[in-house]
Every structure is written in structure tokens, then in C-alpha cells.
Design a protein around this motif. Sequence first.
Motif, mmCIF file in Angstrom:
data_model
loop_
_atom_site.group_PDB
_atom_site.id
_atom_site.type_symbol
_atom_site.label_atom_id
_atom_site.label_comp_id
_atom_site.label_asym_id
_atom_site.label_seq_id
_atom_site.Cartn_x
_atom_site.Cartn_y
_atom_site.Cartn_z
ATOM 1 N N GLY A 127 31.246 12.040 31.664
ATOM 2 C CA GLY A 127 31.019 10.586 30.968
ATOM 3 C C GLY A 127 30.308 9.661 32.136
ATOM 4 N N ILE A 128 29.131 10.494 32.685
ATOM 5 C CA ILE A 128 28.199 9.949 33.662
ATOM 6 C C ILE A 128 26.714 10.161 32.957
ATOM 7 C CG2 ILE A 128 27.265 9.938 35.923
ATOM 8 C CD1 ILE A 128 29.811 10.909 37.091
ATOM 9 N N LEU A 129 26.221 8.903 32.498
ATOM 10 C CA LEU A 129 24.864 9.022 32.125
ATOM 11 C C LEU A 129 23.841 9.383 33.410
ATOM 12 C CD1 LEU A 129 25.012 5.721 30.083
ATOM 13 C CD2 LEU A 129 24.780 7.960 29.055
ATOM 14 N N LEU A 130 22.745 10.106 33.015
ATOM 15 C CA LEU A 130 21.768 10.800 33.669
ATOM 16 C C LEU A 130 20.316 10.241 33.692
ATOM 17 C CD1 LEU A 130 23.027 14.449 34.335
ATOM 18 C CD2 LEU A 130 23.567 12.141 35.665
ATOM 19 N N TRP A 131 19.637 10.072 34.725
ATOM 20 C CA TRP A 131 18.137 9.827 34.534
ATOM 21 C C TRP A 131 17.653 11.222 35.527
ATOM 22 C CZ3 TRP A 131 14.969 5.222 36.119
ATOM 23 C CH2 TRP A 131 13.847 5.504 36.777
ATOM 24 N N GLU A 132 17.076 11.898 34.931
ATOM 25 C CA GLU A 132 16.518 13.209 35.448
ATOM 26 C C GLU A 132 14.652 13.182 35.555
ATOM 27 O OE1 GLU A 132 17.923 17.821 35.434
ATOM 28 O OE2 GLU A 132 17.409 17.150 33.456
ATOM 29 N N GLU A 133 14.615 13.537 36.662
ATOM 30 C CA GLU A 133 13.103 13.490 37.029
ATOM 31 C C GLU A 133 12.625 14.783 37.637
ATOM 32 O OE1 GLU A 133 12.877 9.886 39.092
ATOM 33 O OE2 GLU A 133 12.545 10.961 41.046
ATOM 34 N N ILE A 134 11.172 14.857 37.406
ATOM 35 C CA ILE A 134 10.325 16.020 38.075
ATOM 36 C C ILE A 134 9.855 15.503 39.559
ATOM 37 C CG2 ILE A 134 9.925 17.310 36.013
ATOM 38 C CD1 ILE A 134 7.144 16.412 36.235
ATOM 39 N N PRO A 135 9.423 16.189 40.335
ATOM 40 C CA PRO A 135 9.067 15.811 41.899
ATOM 41 C C PRO A 135 7.749 15.306 42.041
ATOM 42 C CG PRO A 135 9.509 18.041 41.973
ATOM 43 C CD PRO A 135 9.818 17.706 40.360
ATOM 44 N N LEU A 136 7.194 14.446 41.052
ATOM 45 C CA LEU A 136 5.985 14.070 41.504
ATOM 46 C C LEU A 136 6.195 12.704 42.273
ATOM 47 C CD1 LEU A 136 4.134 14.257 37.700
ATOM 48 C CD2 LEU A 136 3.359 15.199 39.972
ATOM 49 N N TRP A 137 6.098 12.962 43.767
ATOM 50 C CA TRP A 137 6.349 11.824 44.358
ATOM 51 C C TRP A 137 5.348 11.573 45.353
ATOM 52 C CZ3 TRP A 137 7.041 10.993 49.589
ATOM 53 C CH2 TRP A 137 8.061 9.916 50.111
#
Length: 599
Positions: free
Chosen positions: A366-376
Motif C-alpha cells: 500500500g505504498i504509492l509510487l513516483w517512478e521516473e527515467i534518469p534525465l538528470w
Amino acid sequence: MKSKFTTLLLIWVIASVSAPLRCQTLLTNIEARNFMSLDGRWEIIIDPFNGGAGNWKPIWKDQHGVGKSDFYEYQFDQGITLHVPGDWNSQESNLLYYEGTLWYKRTFTYQKKEAKKAFLYFGGANYCVDVYLNNEKLGSHEGGFTPFQFEVTGKIKDGENSLIVRVNNQRSEDAIPALHFDWWNYGGITRDVYLAETPSSFILDYFIQLKRNNASEIQGWVELGGAAASHKKITIKIFELNINYSTQTAEGGKAMVSFAAQPVLWSPENPKLYDVLIAAETDSVHEQIGFRTIAVKGTDILLNGKPIFLRGINIHEEIPQRAGRAYSETDAQMLLGWAKELGCNFVRLTHYPHNEHMVRLADKLGILLWEEIPLWQGIQFSNPIILNKANTLLDEMIARDKNRCAIILWSLSNETSPAESRDQTLIRMAAHARTLDPTRLITSAFNHLRYEKNQVTIDDSLSKSLDVVGVNEYIGWYGQWPAKPEDMLWKCPFNKPLIMSEFGAEALYGNHGSPDTASSWSEEYQQQVYKDQLVMLKKIPFLRGTTPWILADFRSPGRLHPIYQQGWNRKGLLSDQGLKKKAWYVIHDYYKQLQLEHP
């Protein structure tokens, strides 16, 4: 200023370069298939000059001397072995800082079966990969954090097979991430490797979620691969909901899905998952799927139609005590267990897609997630190839995780500098992500702010193209407080929810000193920064989530202080041994109070 024609020409060039290159469609839910794990000990050859890729020393041929005068200047046998999945940096001390080429070899036995297809599936390898089966090149992949696969049906042999993989983690200016980034450049085959088997006509992919903003209609699609995929019956069964839905594939093998349902909605308080059976005439796949809606309304984030405040934390895919890449379900249990203990209902998976164990466990916990690609930072947005690479990473990330209800935000980038080329690239990426998945929200994290005395204005114009704005700010660490925390005023002209995606300060665990002296690197100073931050954050009327930087200290070769850093970023609420710093308790108590105020 560039003309409108110049801008349109740039977009056309980017699109033209980007269009042709796409990876093979991935088998969705690989662990639900009939598969053989290729994890374990692999033989390796270290190749710092990358000589084995050409004809001088063709390591991929794996040749052996057979005559008295016949010899080769390489050999896998009786050499070093490494565990897969795993990074090479933490397994061999002489590879700690190694950036270059390393060759892996694994032999396995396979029994070919009639009317069966075979696929080699890699969960991830950093960064550029060439794969050879029985001395024949299958293909290549670029990107260290997304899965890729190759069909090997006609190439795999009865009996013993030889799999050789070239992995190169050398940084480059046109890579994603580019030359400079604030985490360890772990090299190797860092995630699971499978040999999967399917019928000749098989379920290739599917997307089954609630329709956007509709809690009583499930929509999506199922795609068949292989022979005779068109005009085939597809059945979806959700036994607990008494759903037995049938449809048929169209030309090309894709069937659209839409049916009414009244599922118990998934939430952090009740992470309900349903057993779902997706069946075709010759194949079937079992899944666990949760159903929930996510939307924005003005400055609110709505989960299942109700406002939610995201009590979050940033997490790197690293086990600090092991000083190595996290890759197993046990590792995921440790990292997400810490987040739950802190009081989180939300995690930002920084700054790249984490392994699938993390995402699936978040569904269960029950943990909501933000997932991203590595444009850093430091990305060459003026280079048209970047859009192609970035969209490919989006394709692979969304392809793997689109059925995971825990994910509510796809993130495009982190701390990129405003420029026309950046804006046009990220705008196109946002449109691409929405085409792939219209059910989730799009965000990005920026640190471009305007400070005027006690006022901070979010003025990155790209915010107009996002659903949720993410801001990284380190007031109290990289910059002094321009005014007292209680007098700070935040302005945002975009009328959108704000997640304070990064804030914090560094402290060496067990080091104590003045709470008002940054150079003390003390737990007390870090603690005071967090106390001051919370005073400010509580006064931002459009704030809808916080993700302090960061859960645990992590390795970063750019952190050079010989006493306090020693190659570690010390902003963790936990130390490199998982021990709680004073700042941990500040956030823990804050989240406990928020949970009482916003149950």
C-alpha cells in the motif's frame, strides 16, 4: 529569440530522428510465465580497452586453443566469477571505481519443445549491452534501469548453450544519465535474467486498469504475439468479482477491453489486490491487480475521488550496509519496510526505474509510487537523439509497470535547466507518456525558482505541461534562509498540486555539534534544517506531498570531504548502516501527526 518556424523545424527533426528506433515488445509479467532462472555465478573477463568487441580478440566467440601452437589471449574458464544479479563494484574490490567493459558468460542446458517459443529476458544491465547466444549476436540495448528481451526460438539449441553478454557502464555526454550524476555508477547485470517459454501463439502484453476518473469501469487491452494472433478469443476472469469477460483480437492481434465492475478500491490503508486471469486459446497468465483512480482537481491530488496528502521519502536502489545495488525481494522488503516505519504512504523512486520487486511489493504494502527515467541534469537536449532515447526508456518503464496500481506518477526528469530544446523535448515526452498510459499523472522535478526577499516563486514554464509540479529546494543547506522560515511565502501561477520532491541537509551519523553551523556536518544541524523546513512547508497552501532527500546515505564519488563524506552523500535520515539520525524522528513525528489530521 528563435522564430516559430525554427521551433517547428526543431520538433520535426527530433521526431524524424526519434521515430525508427524501438525495442522489442516485452513479455508482460515475466515471472508468471514458464521460465528458467539464469541467475547465479557467471564467469567474467575484465576488458578495460574494450578489445573483445572487435576481431582482434573476439571474446564473444569464446574460442579455445586446440593445437600445439594455437592459443588465444583470453579465457573465461578458471577465472573470476560474479553473482548475477548484482553489480561488479561491490563484488570485487579492484572494480570499485571501474567504468568500462566487462564480459559475462553463462552456460545452460535446454530441451527444445515443439510449438514453443523461447525468450531471453534481462531485468536490467548498466549501461550498454551486447548479447550473444552460441556465438551469434542477438542484439543490443542501451539504458541501465529498464528491461529488454530477445526471442531465441530459432537460435537456442538442444542441450548445452553458451550465453555471453558484454556490459559497458562508461559514461558519455549523450547517454541517459549523462556524464555527471550524484549516485554510484554501478556496472553489471544488476537484475534477474530469465529464459522464458511460451506457446507459438501467446499473450504478449496487456493493460488492465480502471478507466480514468471512473471507479466502476475497467478498460484496457490484451495483445497476442506469435502465429495466428488475429481473430482469437480472449477471456478475462476476476473470480472474486464474478467477472467472466470475453472479447476477440482484431487484425494484428490486439483486443480492446471494457467492462463494468465494482471492485474494492486499492489504497494505502487497504491495498486490495485481485487475482486476474488473462486467457487466450493457447495461453494464459495469472496476475494480481489493484484498482484505484488518480486525478487532480485544482491544487488537490485525488485518490479514489478523495484528496490525499503524500507522506513520502526518496529512495535510491541501494542497500547502504552492502554498499551495492539493491536487486532482490529481500532488498525491497528492507527499503520499503523503512519507509513504512517512517510513516510513509508514498515513495519517490529516484532517479530511475527501480527493480520490479520494489514496484510489486509496493502494490502489496500500500505504498504509492513516483517512478521516473534518469534525465538528470547535464542532458544534451539540443541533440535530437535524446528524445528517441528518453521515449524508449519511457516505453520500457511503462511497459513493465503499467498494471501496478501503486504507481500514480510518471516522472520525465530531474533538475533540468529551462531552455527551448529542453522544453520541446519534455513536452513531447509528456504527450508520449499520456498516449502510452492515459490513466496516470505526469510530473517532473525542478529546482528553477525565483527568490525575492521572503517570497519564492515557482516559475518553470514547463509546469504548464504537467499534472503535478515537483520542486527540489535545499534552503538551509546549499543556500541560506532568505527570511525566517515562518515568514517564507510560496507562489505558484500554475494552479497545480505541489510535491516538495527534495529538501534536506547532510550529517554524519554520530557526529554532534552546533545546530546553527552547516560546516559542523552534525546531526543537530540536519535536525534543525528539517524543523525549519516543516515550519515553512506547513504554510504552503497548495502543497500536497513531501519527499525528503533521502531515506539512507548512499554512495556518490563526487562527495569528496575526507572526514564527513568519503564518497558518500550523507543526506540520509538513516546512516550507511541503517541507523537513525535525529532528523529521522522529526519526519516520523510529522508524518504521524499528518496521519491523524488526514486519515
